[in-house]
Design a protein around this motif. Structure first.
Motif, mmCIF file in Angstrom:
data_model
loop_
_atom_site.group_PDB
_atom_site.id
_atom_site.type_symbol
_atom_site.label_atom_id
_atom_site.label_comp_id
_atom_site.label_asym_id
_atom_site.label_seq_id
_atom_site.Cartn_x
_atom_site.Cartn_y
_atom_site.Cartn_z
ATOM 1 N N VAL A 17 30.411 -165.180 69.779
ATOM 2 C CA VAL A 17 31.876 -165.458 68.682
ATOM 3 C C VAL A 17 33.168 -164.381 68.309
ATOM 4 N N THR A 18 33.755 -164.486 68.827
ATOM 5 C CA THR A 18 34.936 -162.681 67.773
ATOM 6 C C THR A 18 35.365 -163.076 67.213
ATOM 7 N N GLY A 19 34.986 -162.139 66.483
ATOM 8 C CA GLY A 19 35.725 -162.086 64.904
ATOM 9 C C GLY A 19 35.127 -162.475 64.011
ATOM 10 N N ALA A 20 33.450 -162.233 64.168
ATOM 11 C CA ALA A 20 32.203 -162.674 63.586
ATOM 12 C C ALA A 20 31.962 -162.460 62.407
ATOM 13 N N GLY A 21 33.035 -161.149 61.637
ATOM 14 C CA GLY A 21 32.763 -160.392 60.629
ATOM 15 C C GLY A 21 33.073 -161.056 59.168
ATOM 16 N N VAL A 46 31.920 -152.658 62.337
ATOM 17 C CA VAL A 46 30.430 -153.312 62.374
ATOM 18 C C VAL A 46 29.536 -153.346 61.459
ATOM 19 N N LYS A 47 30.232 -153.135 59.806
ATOM 20 C CA LYS A 47 29.417 -153.179 58.792
ATOM 21 C C LYS A 47 29.462 -154.674 58.656
ATOM 22 N N LYS A 48 31.038 -155.080 58.876
ATOM 23 C CA LYS A 48 30.514 -156.614 58.785
ATOM 24 C C LYS A 48 30.240 -157.349 59.263
ATOM 25 N N LEU A 49 29.863 -156.339 60.813
ATOM 26 C CA LEU A 49 28.985 -157.824 61.882
ATOM 27 C C LEU A 49 27.777 -157.388 61.559
ATOM 28 N N GLU A 50 27.430 -156.111 61.219
ATOM 29 C CA GLU A 50 26.208 -156.485 59.515
ATOM 30 C C GLU A 50 25.593 -157.284 59.183
ATOM 31 N N GLU A 55 23.006 -161.963 57.638
ATOM 32 C CA GLU A 55 22.543 -163.357 56.213
ATOM 33 C C GLU A 55 21.833 -164.206 58.086
ATOM 34 N N ILE A 56 22.286 -164.521 58.820
ATOM 35 C CA ILE A 56 21.667 -164.829 59.880
ATOM 36 C C ILE A 56 19.671 -164.857 59.986
#
Length: 246
Positions: A17-21, A46-50, A55-56
């Protein structure tokens, strides 16, 4: 259309998934993981992806992976390196959601700057073209792969002042149709989703005075995203489908 998806519809699937943050991409990643997928989270921050990753993990879904990548600056080699990384870790790819997009600046046509045009086309068209080229061999290794692009209402019908964004979405739909036709006898189906007006940061940028409480949330439109990524949509290809009826 009412899409009813079983809880394990994406069991054992590997989905990028792109833009997954943030926004729709983040919700799609969460929803795919909830339905059993191992999600590869791609984005610039990176922070948003983390945060999506955490959450997952917190909900006990399959452990995701993170690929930090700025699609505005990435080269063709970056995408092939990314494909090698995914291939060595997972061996295949069952789905790709091209969700990341750049809005650019809404302005009269004769005021569109070359820099804005280049940036929007780079992220919304060229990056997705290069990434798809790099990932096709991995998608061919899946028994039933789904490639989903993101269009827009202004990708069906040009609208004043939407300039480069609208042109980029016309190009996106064209790319989807070409791929769907070329891959019609393969294991890969190719479609596009028009999410419609949704409560996201991009929407707020385009319509700053809008009452966001009147908009659907990313979660509200997930049934279509789940349907097209699941095996229930086998046989559906070359379509741009609206996620909302209104």
């Amino acid at each position: 259309m009412n899409y009813s998806i079983s809880p394990d519809a994406l069991h054992d699937k590997v989905i990028l998934v792109t833009g997954a943050g943030d926004g729709i991409g983040k919700q799609a990643a969460l929803s795919y993981a909830q339905h059993g997928a191992t999600v590869v989270l791609l984005g610039r921050t990176v922070k948003k992806l983390e945060q999506t990753y955490d959450e997952i993990e917190a909900q006990g879904f399959p452990q995701p992976a993170i690929i930090p990548l700025d699609m505005k600056g990435a080269s063709k080699q970056n995408y092939f390196d990314m494909a090698d990384t995914i291939g060595s870790q997972f061996g295949r790819l069952d789905g790709v959601l091209h969700n990341a997009s750049l809005l650019g600046v809404l302005s009269p046509f004769n005021q569109i700057s070359e820099d804005t045009f280049d940036d929007v086309m780079q992220v919304n068209v060229k990056a997705q073209f290069l990434m798809t080229q790099a990932l096709l061999p991995l998608l061919h290794k899946s028994t039933a792969a789904s490639l989903i692009f993101t269009s827009s209402t202004v990708g069906h019908s040009g609208r004043a002042f939407w300039g480069t964004y609208s042109m980029s979405k016309f190009a996106t739909e064209g790319m989807m149709q070409i791929l769907a036709d070329e891959l019609s006898d393969s294991n890969i189906r190719v479609n596009a989703i028009n999410p419609g007006g949704t409560r996201t940061a991009m929407r707020a940028k385009a319509y700053p005075a809008e009452d966001t409480d009147l908009l659907n949330t990313p979660l509200d439109i997930m049934p279509l995203y789940l349907y097209l990524m699941s095996n229930q949509s086998q046989g559906v290809s070359g379509q741009c489908i609206d996620a909302q009826s209104r």
